[in-house]
Write a protein that holds these residues in place. Structure first.
Motif, mmCIF file in Angstrom:
data_model
loop_
_atom_site.group_PDB
_atom_site.id
_atom_site.type_symbol
_atom_site.label_atom_id
_atom_site.label_comp_id
_atom_site.label_asym_id
_atom_site.label_seq_id
_atom_site.Cartn_x
_atom_site.Cartn_y
_atom_site.Cartn_z
ATOM 1 N N ARG A 199 62.806 89.346 5.333
ATOM 2 C CA ARG A 199 61.443 89.779 5.700
ATOM 3 C C ARG A 199 60.499 89.713 4.500
ATOM 4 N NH1 ARG A 199 64.473 93.549 9.123
ATOM 5 N NH2 ARG A 199 64.455 95.079 7.450
ATOM 6 N N MET A 200 61.051 89.964 3.284
ATOM 7 C CA MET A 200 60.207 89.812 2.085
ATOM 8 C C MET A 200 59.727 88.365 1.984
ATOM 9 S SD MET A 200 62.346 91.951 -0.773
ATOM 10 C CE MET A 200 63.238 93.402 -0.218
ATOM 11 N N LYS A 232 56.945 87.759 4.590
ATOM 12 C CA LYS A 232 55.668 88.364 4.186
ATOM 13 C C LYS A 232 54.987 87.550 3.073
ATOM 14 C CE LYS A 232 55.643 92.406 6.397
ATOM 15 N NZ LYS A 232 54.589 92.686 7.391
ATOM 16 N N GLU A 284 53.578 84.365 4.376
ATOM 17 C CA GLU A 284 52.340 84.619 5.127
ATOM 18 C C GLU A 284 51.165 84.837 4.176
ATOM 19 O OE1 GLU A 284 54.537 86.458 9.097
ATOM 20 O OE2 GLU A 284 53.534 87.833 7.699
ATOM 21 N N LYS A 285 51.465 85.470 3.040
ATOM 22 C CA LYS A 285 50.389 85.679 2.056
ATOM 23 C C LYS A 285 49.917 84.328 1.501
ATOM 24 C CE LYS A 285 49.114 88.136 -2.136
ATOM 25 N NZ LYS A 285 49.456 89.128 -3.149
ATOM 26 N N GLN A 290 54.130 89.541 -4.209
ATOM 27 C CA GLN A 290 54.162 90.308 -2.955
ATOM 28 C C GLN A 290 53.236 91.512 -3.081
ATOM 29 O OE1 GLN A 290 55.425 90.062 0.425
ATOM 30 N NE2 GLN A 290 57.516 90.218 -0.274
ATOM 31 N N ASP A 291 52.559 91.895 -1.992
ATOM 32 C CA ASP A 291 51.788 93.146 -2.014
ATOM 33 C C ASP A 291 52.741 94.304 -1.759
ATOM 34 O OD1 ASP A 291 49.422 91.814 -2.431
ATOM 35 O OD2 ASP A 291 49.031 91.570 -0.287
ATOM 36 N N ASP A 307 52.398 97.061 -0.011
ATOM 37 C CA ASP A 307 52.487 97.453 1.408
ATOM 38 C C ASP A 307 53.390 96.499 2.179
ATOM 39 O OD1 ASP A 307 50.908 99.582 0.990
ATOM 40 O OD2 ASP A 307 49.057 98.658 1.759
ATOM 41 N N ASP A 308 53.318 95.229 1.859
ATOM 42 C CA ASP A 308 54.163 94.245 2.543
ATOM 43 C C ASP A 308 55.634 94.453 2.190
ATOM 44 O OD1 ASP A 308 52.127 93.057 3.900
ATOM 45 O OD2 ASP A 308 51.913 91.353 2.530
ATOM 46 N N GLU A 352 56.822 97.454 4.084
ATOM 47 C CA GLU A 352 56.988 97.142 5.506
ATOM 48 C C GLU A 352 58.231 96.282 5.738
ATOM 49 O OE1 GLU A 352 53.004 96.349 7.134
ATOM 50 O OE2 GLU A 352 54.141 95.221 8.671
ATOM 51 N N ALA A 353 58.452 95.337 4.827
ATOM 52 C CA ALA A 353 59.617 94.451 4.972
ATOM 53 C C ALA A 353 60.913 95.253 4.954
ATOM 54 C CB ALA A 353 59.624 93.415 3.839
ATOM 55 N N ARG A 402 61.014 98.187 8.094
ATOM 56 C CA ARG A 402 61.224 97.741 9.468
ATOM 57 C C ARG A 402 62.688 97.899 9.896
ATOM 58 N NH1 ARG A 402 58.978 92.056 10.812
ATOM 59 N NH2 ARG A 402 57.191 92.947 9.764
#
Ligand SMILES: O=P(O)(O)OC[C@H]1O[C@H](OP(=O)(O)OP(=O)(O)O)[C@H](O)[C@@H]1O
Ligand SMILES: NC(=O)CC[C@H](N)C(=O)O
Ligand SMILES: [Mg+2]
Length: 502
Positions: A276-277, A280, A283-284, A436-437, A439-440, A443-444, A447
Motif C-alpha cells: 500500500r505504501m 500511495k 499515486e503521488k 511519501q506524505d 498521512d499516506d 493510511e497505508a 488500513r
C-alpha cells in the motif's frame, strides 16, 4: 531494534531458540544470547556477533532445559560491549533473566532510584539491566517465598508505573515459568503462539510472528499494550492486563523497514502495508508529476522491493532488479559506525549496467535516514550510464531522533534534519526526489487494522507519544550516542562472563 524469543516446551528448547534467533536476525546483528532452565538451574551463553558465530556445538549441548529465552541485539543504549549482550541475569529474587526490545526514556532516574531506594547495583550502562532490576525489585517487595502467577502480574504493574519508553520483554523465572509483557503504548511488537503436542500444549513468545511460523507455532495474537502473559513451566497459560492507562501507538517504522514482510504485527500484514505504501507513492507521482519520463523502476534491495514493485505496477512502467545484493552482507542501517555502514553499502550492492544505460531510472527505497545508501546508490546508477536518476522514498523525510528502540539519537546525523526535500535531493545527488506524505504512510499501514488510532511517528513528526521527551533529554542522548562520541568511547573492552556457560 532487537529480537526477543521465549519457548516453554516439553522437550529441550536450545535448538529451537537458536532457530528463532536466526529468523529474527534482521532485528539485531551485534550480539546474541540464549538462557535455558533445567531443574531450576540456569544455563546462559551470550556474546557479540551473529547468532551463527556466538553458539558452537559445546555451547548448545550445555544449554539444557525445556524452557528458555533468547535475544539478538542492536544497541540503543549503553555500548556495544559483550557485557551488555542479553539476556541479563539477577539472582534475587528467585533467579530472573530478561531480554528486552525497546528503549527506556527514564533510565537515569530509575538507575538512581534503584541504587538509593532499592539498594540494587547496576553493572552496565544498559537500560535493559535497569529494567530487569526494576522488575526484580517489584517482585521482591511482595515478600513472598512461594510465588503465584498473580504476584508476577503485580510486579509487571509496578514496572509499568515506574518505567517510561518502549519495552517488549520476556523474563524467565527459574523453576517457575516465562513471562512476556509490552509497554502500555505497545510501541514495540511482540506476539505469542501455541503448538499442540502429545505431551500437552507448548508456547512461544517472539518479536515477530514469522518466528512462530517457522517453528511450527500457531499465532494466538499480539500481547496487548500493558498486558502480560505468563506460561508456567508445566505449560499452563495465563494472561492479564497490568496497566490502567493504555494508548496503543505501535511504531510505524516497523512496517517501513524493521520487520520482515512475512510478519503480521498488530493484525497488520507488513507485506500488505508495504504494497500500500507503493500504491500511495505511485499515486503521488501521478498526481504531482503526470508528465514524468520514468523508463524503469529499480528497487534498492532488500526492504524496498515490495513497495517498488507495486509502484511500477501502478505507474505502468517496467520493474527491473538493477542492483544485486551480496547475500552475505547484513543490513547496513543497523551497523555500528558510519565508516562501516558506508563501506558495507558498496560491498552489499552492485549495479547491472544494462538496466541503467541510457535510461531515466526511478530508484525506490523504503526510507532515507542518514543518506548513506541513497548517495552511494545514485552515484552507482550514474556510473552505470543512467541518463536521469530520480529517487523515491516510501517513508516521509526522517527529521527527528527516535528514542523508542531505533538507534538514531542524533538529529544532525539525519540527512533531512533542518533540510527541505529539495536540499536532500541535492545532497544525495538525485535529479528529483519524491517522498511519501506522512498521512499516506499512516493510511497505508492503518488500513490493515483501522482499530489502531495512532502510531508512533516521532522520527517524521517530532511528536513523542510518551510525553516525557524534551529538548534537554534529546540533547543528552545526542551528546552520549552520536557517532563520534561512540567511536571515541570504543566498543568497551571489559567483559562480564560470570554467567556464561562456556
Ligand atoms: O539512509 P540510510 O541511513 O542509508 O538508511 C536507509 C537505508 O538503510 C536500510 O537498508 P539496510 O541495508 O539496512 O537493509 P535492507 O537490506 O533490509 O534494505 C533501508 O532499507 C534503506 O535502504
Ligand atoms: N534495539 C533494542 O531493542 C535495544 C534494547 C536495549 N535498549 C539495548 O540497547 O540493548
Ligand atoms: Mg535498504
Amino acid at each position: 531494534m532487537c529480537g526477543i524469543a521465549a519457548i516453554v516446551s516439553h522437550t529441550p528448547v536450545n535448538q529451537e531458540l537458536y532457530d528463532a534467533l536466526t529468523v529474527l536476525q534482521h532485528r539485531g546483528q551485534d550480539a546474541a544470547g540464549i538462557v535455558t532452565c533445567e531443574n531450576g538451574r540456569l544455563h546462559l551463553r551470550k556474546d557479540n556477533g551473529l547468532t551463527r558465530d556466538v553458539f558452537n556445538e559445546a555451547h548448545m549441548l550445555k544449554l539444557r532445559g525445556n524452557m528458555g529465552i533468547a535475544h539478538v541485539r542492536y544497541p540503543t543504549a549503553g555500548c556495544t560491549s559483550s557485557a551488555e549482550a542479553q539476556p541479563f541475569y539477577v539472582n534475587s529474587p528467585f533467579g530472573l533473566t530478561l531480554a528486552h526490545n525497546g528503549n527506556l526514556t527514564n533510565t537515569e532516574e530509575l538507575k538512581e532510584a534503584l541504587f538509593v531506594q532499592d539498594q540494587r547495583h547496576i553493572n552496565t550502562d544498559s537500560d535493559s539491566e535497569v529494567l530487569l532490576n526494576v522488575f526484580a525489585h517489584e517482585l521482591q517487595s511482595l515478600g513472598k517465598l512461594h510465588l503465584t502467577v498473580n504476584d508476577v502480574f503485580q510486579a509487571v504493574s509496578g514496572v509499568h508505573r515506574r518505567c517510561r519508553g518502549a519495552y517488549a520483554v520476556v523474563v524467565m523465572i527459574a523453576g517457575f515459568g516465562i513471562l512476556g509483557f509490552r509497554d502500555p503504548h505497545g510501541i514495540r511488537p511482540v506476539v505469542f503462539g501455541e503448538r499442540q503436542t502429545d505431551a500437552g500444549p507448548e508456547f512461544m513468545i517472539a518479536s515477530e510472528s514469522v518466528a512462530l511460523n517457522v517453528l511450527g507455532f500457531k499465532l494466538i495474537r499480539d500481547i496487548a499494550p500493558g498486558e502480560a502473559v505468563f506460561i508456567e513451566e508445566s505449560g499452563k497459560l495465563h494472561t492479564q492486563q497490568c496497566s490502567d492507562t493504555i494508548d496503543h501507538c505501535p511504531c510505524i517504522f516497523e512496517y517501513v523497514y524493521f520487520a520482515r514482510p512475512d510478519s503480521i504485527i498488530d493484525n497488520i500484514s507488513v507485506y500488505k502495508a508495504r504494497l500500500r505504501m507503493g500504491t500511495k507513492l505511485a499515486e503521488k507521482v501521478q498526481r504531482e508529476w503526470p508528465d514524468n519520463d520514468i523508463d524503469v523502476v529499480i528497487p534498492i534491495p532488500d526492504t524496498s522491493r515490495t513497495a517498488a514493485l507495486q509502484m511500477a505496477n501502478i505507474l505502468g512502467v517496467k520493474f527491473r532488479e538493477g542492483f544485486m545484493k551480496n547475500r552475505y552482507i547484513g543490513r547496513t542501517f543497523i551497523m555500528p559506525g558510519q565508516k562501516m555502514r558506508e563501506k558495507s553499502v558498496r560491498q552489499k550492492l552492485n549495479a547491472i549496467d544494462l538496466e541503467f544505460d541510457g535510461k531515466n531510472v526511478l530508484l525506490v527505497d523504503d526510507s532515507i535516514v542518514r543518506g548513506t545508501t541513497s548517495a552511494q546508490i545514485i552515484q552507482m546508477a550514474r556510473d552505470a550510464g543512467a541518463k536521469k536518476v530520480y529517487f523515491a522514498s516510501a517513508a516521509p523525510p526522517v527529521r527527528y531522533p527516535n528514542v523508542y528502540g531505533i538507534d538514531m539519537p542524533a538529529a544532525h546525523e539525519l540527512i533531512a534534519h533542518d533540510r527541505t526535500e529539495q536540499d536532500v535531493c541535492q545532497e544525495i545527488g538525485a535529479d528529483r526526489i519524491i517522498y511519501q506524505d506522512l498521512d499516506d504512510l499512516i493510511e497505508a499501514v492503518r488500513r490493515g487494522n483501522p482499530e489502531i488510532q495512532h502510531f508512533d511517528t516521532s522520527c517524521f513528526s517530532n511528536e513523542y507519544i510518551t510525553g516525557d521527551i524534551d529538548s534537554v533529554y534529546l540533547e543528552r542522548i545526542e551528546a552520549l550516542r552520536n557517532d563520534s562520541a561512540r567511536s571515541e568511547r570504543g566498543s568497551g573492552q571489559f567483559i562480564v562472563e560470570m554467567q556464561n556457560c562456556d
